[in-house]
Design an enzyme around this catalytic site. Structure first.
Site, PDB file in Angstrom:
ATOM      1  N   GLU A  88       0.805   3.908   1.748  1.00  0.00           N
ATOM      2  CA  GLU A  88       1.226   4.349   3.077  1.00  0.00           C
ATOM      3  C   GLU A  88       2.428   3.560   3.580  1.00  0.00           C
ATOM      4  O   GLU A  88       3.400   4.129   4.088  1.00  0.00           O
ATOM      5  CB  GLU A  88       0.088   4.169   4.100  1.00  0.00           C
ATOM      6  CG  GLU A  88      -1.176   4.903   3.772  1.00  0.00           C
ATOM      7  CD  GLU A  88      -2.188   4.040   3.027  1.00  0.00           C
ATOM      8  OE1 GLU A  88      -1.816   3.395   2.019  1.00  0.00           O
ATOM      9  OE2 GLU A  88      -3.360   4.015   3.434  1.00  0.00           O
TER      10      GLU A  88
ATOM     11  N   CYS B 279      -2.482  -0.347   7.577  1.00  0.00           N
ATOM     12  CA  CYS B 279      -1.746   0.911   7.492  1.00  0.00           C
ATOM     13  C   CYS B 279      -1.878   1.721   8.775  1.00  0.00           C
ATOM     14  O   CYS B 279      -0.928   2.377   9.200  1.00  0.00           O
ATOM     15  CB  CYS B 279      -2.202   1.699   6.273  1.00  0.00           C
ATOM     16  SG  CYS B 279      -1.759   0.865   4.718  1.00  0.00           S
TER      17      CYS B 279
ATOM     18  N   CYS C 199      -6.377   1.649   5.572  1.00  0.00           N
ATOM     19  CA  CYS C 199      -6.933   0.388   6.070  1.00  0.00           C
ATOM     20  C   CYS C 199      -6.330   0.096   7.448  1.00  0.00           C
ATOM     21  O   CYS C 199      -5.437   0.806   7.922  1.00  0.00           O
ATOM     22  CB  CYS C 199      -6.604  -0.740   5.097  1.00  0.00           C
ATOM     23  SG  CYS C 199      -4.862  -1.219   5.100  1.00  0.00           S
TER      24      CYS C 199
ATOM     25  N   HIS D  45       0.842  -1.197   0.000  1.00  0.00           N
ATOM     26  CA  HIS D  45       0.000   0.000   0.000  1.00  0.00           C
ATOM     27  C   HIS D  45       0.878   1.248   0.000  1.00  0.00           C
ATOM     28  O   HIS D  45       2.009   1.230   0.507  1.00  0.00           O
ATOM     29  CB  HIS D  45      -0.904   0.020   1.232  1.00  0.00           C
ATOM     30  CG  HIS D  45      -1.962  -1.033   1.214  1.00  0.00           C
ATOM     31  ND1 HIS D  45      -3.026  -1.018   2.082  1.00  0.00           N
ATOM     32  CD2 HIS D  45      -2.131  -2.131   0.446  1.00  0.00           C
ATOM     33  CE1 HIS D  45      -3.805  -2.055   1.841  1.00  0.00           C
ATOM     34  NE2 HIS D  45      -3.275  -2.756   0.846  1.00  0.00           N
TER      35      HIS D  45
END
Length: 158
Positions: free
Chosen positions: A64, A95, A92, A62
Site C-alpha cells: 500500500e 497503511c 495494517c 508494504h
C-alpha cells in the site's frame, strides 16, 4: 465507512483487485509476503506495487505504501482525494494512517487480516477519534483468491 465483505462486487472492483493480485504474485515470487496494491483514479491506474519490506530492508515497504508513493509522484501531489486503493490484504495501522494522510476516497481490500487488520478486523483505524478523513471501505473483494495466495505462501514456508 462502509464494510460490505464482498457483497455485490462491482466489475471494476474485481478488475482492479485482479491487478493488485498480479502484484501480490510478483511479490511472492520475489520471496516477499504476497500482498499487492493498485491506486486507481477515474478508472485509470496511477500506480501498483507489491510488498517489499524484506528485500528492501524497509519496515514501510508494504504494498500500500509503495503504491501510494508511486501514485503521489505520478500526480505530483501527496493528496489523492478521488483515488481508490485496492489491496489484497486488509491494511495494517501504518497503511491506514497513510491513506488518511493521502485522503484516499475509497479502500477496497480482498482478504481480512484477523491478526493485524486495521480497517475493520482488529482495529477500526479509520474510526479513531480525531481523524479528519474517513474513506469508504469495501472488504472481501476476491477474498478467496487473495486469502489462498497468502495461505499457499505460508504453507510453502513451513
Amino acid at each position: 465507512m462502509t464494510g460490505s465483505q464482498g457483497q455485490d462486487e462491482p466489475a471494476a472492483d474485481r478488475h482492479w483487485m485482479e491487478r493488485a493480485l498480479a502484484e501480490a504474485r510478483r511479490a511472492g515470487e520475489a520471496g516477499e509476503v504476497p500482498v499487492g496494491a493498485a491506486v486507481v483514479h477515474q478508472g485509470e491506474l496511477l500506480a501498483a506495487a507489491g510488498n517489499a519490506p524484506w528485500g528492501s530492508h524497509d519496515p514501510t515497504g508494504h504494498a500500500e505504501i509503495r503504491a501510494l508513493r508511486r501514485a503521489a509522484a505520478e500526480v505530483g501531489n501527496y493528496r489523492l482525494p478521488e483515488a481508490t486503493l485496492y489491496v489484497t490484504l486488509e491494511p495494517c495501522l501504518m497503511c491506514v494512517g497513510a491513506m488518511v494522510h493521502a485522503r484516499v476516497a475509497r479502500l477496497v481490500y480482498g482478504a481480512s487480516d484477523p491478526k493485524s487488520g486495521a480497517a475493520e478486523s482488529v482495529v477500526a483505524g479509520f474510526a479513531l477519534p480525531g481523524l479528519n478523513h474517513h474513506p469508504d471501505v469495501i472488504g472481501g473483494v476476491l477474498a478467496g483468491q487473495c486469502g489462498e495466495l497468502l495461505r499457499g505462501f505460508f504453507r510453502a514456508r513451513r
